[in-house]
Design an enzyme around this catalytic site. Structure first.
Site, PDB file in Angstrom:
ATOM      1  N   HIS A  78      20.530  23.858  67.260  1.00 21.72           N
ATOM      2  CA  HIS A  78      21.186  25.081  66.758  1.00 21.72           C
ATOM      3  C   HIS A  78      21.483  26.069  67.899  1.00 21.72           C
ATOM      4  CE1 HIS A  78      20.427  24.236  62.400  1.00 21.72           C
ATOM      5  NE2 HIS A  78      19.413  23.581  62.882  1.00 21.72           N
ATOM      6  N   ASN A 151      20.299  25.350  55.853  1.00 21.34           N
ATOM      7  CA  ASN A 151      21.519  24.708  56.355  1.00 21.34           C
ATOM      8  C   ASN A 151      22.626  24.807  55.304  1.00 21.34           C
ATOM      9  OD1 ASN A 151      20.488  23.893  58.818  1.00 21.34           O
ATOM     10  ND2 ASN A 151      20.007  21.820  58.149  1.00 21.34           N
ATOM     11  N   HIS A 342      11.745  31.783  61.516  1.00 25.94           N
ATOM     12  CA  HIS A 342      10.562  30.942  61.331  1.00 25.94           C
ATOM     13  C   HIS A 342      10.338  30.748  59.827  1.00 25.94           C
ATOM     14  CE1 HIS A 342       6.734  29.181  61.509  1.00 25.94           C
ATOM     15  NE2 HIS A 342       6.193  29.868  62.487  1.00 25.94           N
ATOM     16  N   TYR A 365       8.323  26.514  65.036  1.00 26.66           N
ATOM     17  CA  TYR A 365       9.179  27.662  65.342  1.00 26.66           C
ATOM     18  C   TYR A 365       8.502  28.707  66.229  1.00 26.66           C
ATOM     19  CZ  TYR A 365      12.700  25.667  62.305  1.00 26.66           C
ATOM     20  OH  TYR A 365      13.631  24.818  61.765  1.00 26.66           O
TER      21      TYR A 365
HETATM   22 FE1  HDE Z   1      14.858  23.610  62.515  1.00 25.97          FE
HETATM   23  N1  HDE Z   1      14.406  24.208  64.412  1.00 25.97           N
HETATM   24  N2  HDE Z   1      13.485  22.139  62.664  1.00 25.97           N
HETATM   25  N3  HDE Z   1      15.426  22.859  60.708  1.00 25.97           N
HETATM   26  N4  HDE Z   1      16.300  24.971  62.399  1.00 25.97           N
HETATM   27  C1  HDE Z   1      14.977  25.223  65.062  1.00 25.97           C
HETATM   28  O1  HDE Z   1      13.783  26.876  66.233  1.00 25.97           O
HETATM   29  C2  HDE Z   1      12.539  22.037  63.627  1.00 25.97           C
HETATM   30  C3  HDE Z   1      14.849  21.839  60.034  1.00 25.97           C
HETATM   31  C4  HDE Z   1      17.089  25.248  61.323  1.00 25.97           C
HETATM   32  O2  HDE Z   1      19.650  30.416  64.001  1.00 25.97           O
HETATM   33  C5  HDE Z   1      14.271  25.560  66.345  1.00 25.97           C
HETATM   34  O3  HDE Z   1      14.214  28.940  67.023  1.00 25.97           O
HETATM   35  C6  HDE Z   1      11.625  20.953  63.330  1.00 25.97           C
HETATM   36  C7  HDE Z   1      15.287  21.789  58.676  1.00 25.97           C
HETATM   37  C8  HDE Z   1      17.993  26.327  61.620  1.00 25.97           C
HETATM   38  O4  HDE Z   1      17.894  30.633  65.296  1.00 25.97           O
HETATM   39  C9  HDE Z   1      13.099  24.578  66.393  1.00 25.97           C
HETATM   40  C10 HDE Z   1      12.071  20.419  62.160  1.00 25.97           C
HETATM   41  C11 HDE Z   1      16.171  22.827  58.548  1.00 25.97           C
HETATM   42  C12 HDE Z   1      17.688  26.700  62.930  1.00 25.97           C
HETATM   43  C13 HDE Z   1      13.323  23.796  65.113  1.00 25.97           C
HETATM   44  C14 HDE Z   1      13.231  21.173  61.733  1.00 25.97           C
HETATM   45  C15 HDE Z   1      16.246  23.482  59.822  1.00 25.97           C
HETATM   46  C16 HDE Z   1      16.624  25.840  63.378  1.00 25.97           C
HETATM   47  C17 HDE Z   1      15.145  25.594  67.551  1.00 25.97           C
HETATM   48  C18 HDE Z   1      11.491  19.232  61.398  1.00 25.97           C
HETATM   49  C19 HDE Z   1      16.978  23.238  57.315  1.00 25.97           C
HETATM   50  C20 HDE Z   1      18.373  27.764  63.745  1.00 25.97           C
HETATM   51  C21 HDE Z   1      15.277  27.047  67.949  1.00 25.97           C
HETATM   52  C22 HDE Z   1      10.094  19.294  61.176  1.00 25.97           C
HETATM   53  C23 HDE Z   1      16.147  23.610  56.185  1.00 25.97           C
HETATM   54  C24 HDE Z   1      17.746  29.107  63.546  1.00 25.97           C
HETATM   55  C25 HDE Z   1      14.404  27.756  67.047  1.00 25.97           C
HETATM   56  C26 HDE Z   1      18.494  30.149  64.340  1.00 25.97           C
HETATM   57  C27 HDE Z   1      16.034  25.922  64.640  1.00 25.97           C
HETATM   58  C28 HDE Z   1      12.476  22.836  64.752  1.00 25.97           C
HETATM   59  C29 HDE Z   1      13.948  20.844  60.561  1.00 25.97           C
HETATM   60  C30 HDE Z   1      17.109  24.603  60.043  1.00 25.97           C
HETATM   61  C31 HDE Z   1      13.009  23.696  67.610  1.00 25.97           C
HETATM   62  C32 HDE Z   1      10.471  20.527  64.204  1.00 25.97           C
HETATM   63  C33 HDE Z   1      14.851  20.809  57.586  1.00 25.97           C
HETATM   64  C34 HDE Z   1      19.043  26.931  60.717  1.00 25.97           C
HETATM   65  O5  HDE Z   1      11.877  25.230  66.329  1.00 25.97           O
END
Ligand code: HDE
Length: 710
Positions: A78, A151, A342, A365
């Site tokens: 993202h 999402n 988060h 997060y």
């Molecule tokens: Fe994320 N995800 N994600 N994700 N995600 C990040 O956090 C992660 C997941 C989502 O505009 C990171 O600050 C893991 C699902 C959005 O700043 C990180 C897993 C969904 C955004 C991270 C998931 C999301 C992130 C990268 C599986 C939809 C952007 C930078 C266990 C429900 C937020 C950050 C923004 C961002 C990890 C799965 C949505 C790396 C480990 C499911 C919208 O922490």
């Protein structure tokens, strides 16, 4: 009215709290970071005019040092995003289900900050990549921050956090040559998909037009995971969160997406910014799908499985409030880049479910903010600050902003009068839901997570004819970029388990045969060795034949609000024809861009000057929703390749075209067959009919007879 004013004042107060650190340089001297006024910002300090620079030059050193450290690591996923401020208003109290204040009190206006994003590309990548879009909302509630980090697609690709790094490594550019940027059409992604069939549901959505939205303002949002709502009495219900855009759900077509990526890689960001700037504030309604706790096992899918959605026919989406984005950020870095979401930022009245993907996110997060923002004090960055007061015994660390007074930084204490003290639940103290757990430790996937094909089948069944065609084309396009036949075969095999017709069409297009059975390499394919029951392709056993709301067609609002219409004209344009259409289009909420061979101004047939927005060097049809050519077109335009291409391409992308009077000669010069006048190609029409043609959506039937070589 009085109350309204009071509310607005409250919201403004909260917002101004967030803005405390805004710096405006109007009428101010240029200074160093220590406040020293700078007298020369153009030259470094030297030993003589032509001599070496001096180490002593602390002004130069401060400036360069700061510059050297300007970048912070981009988000692992993202990375490319756009943000906006707004407010959330509740229609009706949800106290029956939750005690969360912002879902109880209809008089509150809760400030929000939203960040939309793509997932795979780097920070500078194109907006129109085929990808999932992040839809993250930060609510600054009176009880603390609540983040809904979702999402634009209601399901996720994997079921367990353990697979997330693998999934992301496969979709990001390949590690040897760092290609391709912001695209999933490559070997490693499809290799992973082919070995992890639970991905097929989300991948089907991404291959559909949902993966290439027309505008960030025209996407749905989904919290994906099942959460819990908890009411005042401690009763829990399961919930899925939805955002429904007031402008409806719209996408572009693939050829358009690839062209927009070149012509205006900032297309979505610009669209969001400009519309907010012009007062076209995008709105979404918040919807809740509430499942009583006792219905947890009622469905033939598991509520904890993030690769599944709850069809709206089974549990309707209850609309409870509205979010309006009404203010652009002042500074991209300070707000959009530094905002830290988060899923674990919760308020009393909302809690987690045991979805194993959500559980893993709760760790990730904070961890990622530590490396991205560099300090556990990231909550003190203005965009991340809670509007509810923060008091605790956490102290110090890099870049601490708060000056904590007093000598006690521990609990319990008597020297500080016992403060800060714990809140009872009745005083708003957070307590986790009292879920009973009696289990053995186990590293396994629940059998109830093992049906990977019923819901993609439901999704494909629910698409309209053209949506399905686009999805098939997207699978074929992406798989054509894969270099290994065994990967293509495995994916087509999974597709055949979902929909034989879809699989056959994709396989025909890419020139492979669908294998009856696929070998999943031992110890690689998930569950293929140790637990054969799990994740082995089963025949689709679908919940329902169709679910209406899964098709974007069900979300067309039938209006043309905020659409951009191109008006192609030149000097001597018939002002009556021009004004008649422009007035009606604008009255219906569209905006018109004037296209002419040269920039500056043109003069209409009555001498009125008209400002030109796009000239023939800058114009591109893909930035318009429809094109109108009024009477009074010049010979130069009739013969011009750019004008012809503009119409050809608009036709090819199935958009509405209206042609008036002598502009018909231009139409004759294009490749649009004269006998192909259709419901969206209108000759000598009324502005009202043109509006209707745009509002009813594109004329996708044109794709069945692709005759225009644009
Ligand atoms: Fe994320 N995800 N994600 N994700 N995600 C990040 O956090 C992660 C997941 C989502 O505009 C990171 O600050 C893991 C699902 C959005 O700043 C990180 C897993 C969904 C955004 C991270 C998931 C999301 C992130 C990268 C599986 C939809 C952007 C930078 C266990 C429900 C937020 C950050 C923004 C961002 C990890 C799965 C949505 C790396 C480990 C499911 C919208 O922490």
């Amino acid at each position: 009215m009085k109350d309204q004013k009071k509310d607005d004042k409250n919201v403004n107060k909260k917002l101004s709290d967030l803005e405390k650190n805004i710096s405006v340089s109007d009428n101010q001297f240029l200074t160093t970071n220590q406040g020293l006024k700078i007298n020369d910002n153009n030259n470094s300090l030297k030993a003589g005019e032509r001599g070496p620079s001096l180490l002593e030059d602390f002004i130069l050193r401060e400036k360069i040092t700061h510059f050297d450290h300007e970048r912070i690591p981009e988000r692992i996923v993202h990375a490319r995003g756009s943000g906006a401020h707004g407010i959330f208003e509740l229609y009706e109290s949800q106290s029956e289900f939750t005690k969360a204040g912002f879902l109880n009190d209809t008089s509150r206006k809760t400030p929000v900050f939203v960040r939309f994003s793509t997932v795979a590309g780097s920070k500078g990548s194109t907006d129109l990549a085929r990808d999932v879009r992040g839809f993250a909302v930060k609510f600054y509630t009176d009880e603390g921050i609540f983040d809904l980090v979702g999402n634009n697609i209601p399901v996720f690709a994997i079921q367990d956090a353990m697979k997330f790094p693998d999934f992301i490594h496969s979709v990001k550019p390949e590690p040897d040559h760092e290609m391709p940027q912001a695209a999933s059409a490559h070997d490693t992604f499809w290799d992973f998909v082919s070995l992890v069939p639970e991905t097929m549901h989300m991948v089907s959505w991404v291959m559909s037009d949902r993966g290439i939205p027309k505008s960030l303002r025209m996407m749905e949002g989904f919290g994906i995971h099942t959460f819990r709502l908890i009411n005042e009495k401690g009763k829990s219900s399961f919930v899925k969160f939805h955002w429904k855009p007031k402008l409806g759900v719209h996408s572009v077509c693939w050829d358009e997406a690839t062209k927009i990526s070149g012509k205006d890689p900032d297309f979505h960001r610009r669209d969001l910014w400009e519309n907010i700037d012009q007062g076209n504030f995008p709105e979404w309604e918040l919807g809740l799908q509430i499942v009583p706790e006792e219905d947890e096992f009622k469905y033939d899918f598991d509520l904890l499985d993030p690769t599944k959605l709850i069809p709206e026919e089974l549990v309707p989406v209850k609309i409870v409030g509205k979010m309006t984005l009404n203010r652009n950020p002042e500074n991209f870095f300070a707000e959009t880049e530094q905002v830290a979401f988060h899923p674990g930022h919760l308020v009393p009245g909302i809690d987690f479910s045991n979805d194993p993907l959500l559980q893993g996110r709760l760790f990730s997060y904070t961890d990622t903010q530590l490396s991205r923002l560099g300090s556990p004090n990231f909550h003190e960055i203005p965009i991340n600050r809670s509007v509810a007061p923060v008091h605790n015994n956490q102290r110090d660390a890099h870049m601490r902003m708060t000056v904590n007074k007093g000598k006690t930084a521990y609990h319990p204490n008597s020297l500080g009068g016992g403060c800060p003290y714990q809140a009872m639940i009745a005083e708003g103290g957070f307590a986790s839901f009292n879920e009973r757990i009696d289990a053995q430790k186990i590293r396994n996937r629940s059998e109830s997570f093992s049906d990977h094909f019923s819901q993609p089948k439901l999704f494909m069944n629910s698409l309209s004819e053209h949506e399905k065609r686009h999805m098939i084309n997207a699978f074929a396009f992406e798989l054509s970029k894969v270099n290994y036949d065994h990967i293509k075969e495995r994916v087509c095999h999974h597709l055949s388990m979902i929909d034989k017709d879809v699989a056959k069409k994709v396989a025909d297009e890419i020139g492979i045969k669908i294998p009856g059975k696929v070998e999943m390499p031992i110890n690689q394919a998930i569950g293929a060795d140790e637990n054969p029951k799990n994740h082995q392709p089963k025949d689709a056993n679908f919940v329902k034949e169709k679910s209406e709301k899964l098709s974007m067609e069900a979300h067309n609002k039938g209006d043309i609000k905020t659409r951009v219409i191109g008006i192609l004209c030149d000097n001597n344009v018939d002002e009556d024809s021009f004004n008649q259409f422009k007035k009606v289009l604008e009255k219906e909420g569209a905006s018109c861009k004037i296209i002419a061979p040269k920039g500056g101004k043109i003069k209409g047939n009555k001498g009125t000057e008209i400002k030109v927005d796009e000239n023939f060097l800058t114009v591109t049809s893909v930035c318009f929703e429809a094109v109108f050519v009024p009477n009074g077109i010049s010979n130069e335009v009739v013969k011009h390749e750019v004008a012809k291409h503009l119409l050809n391409e608009t036709f090819k992308h199935c958009k509405a075209i209206a042609i008036e009077g002598n502009a018909k000669t231009l139409l004759k010069n294009t490749d649009i067959p004269a006998d192909k006048a259709d419901k969206a190609l209108l000759v000598d029409t009324t502005p009202k009919d043109f509006v209707k043609a745009i509002a009813s959506g594109r004329n996708w039937d044109r794709e069945l007879h692709p005759v225009v070589p644009a």
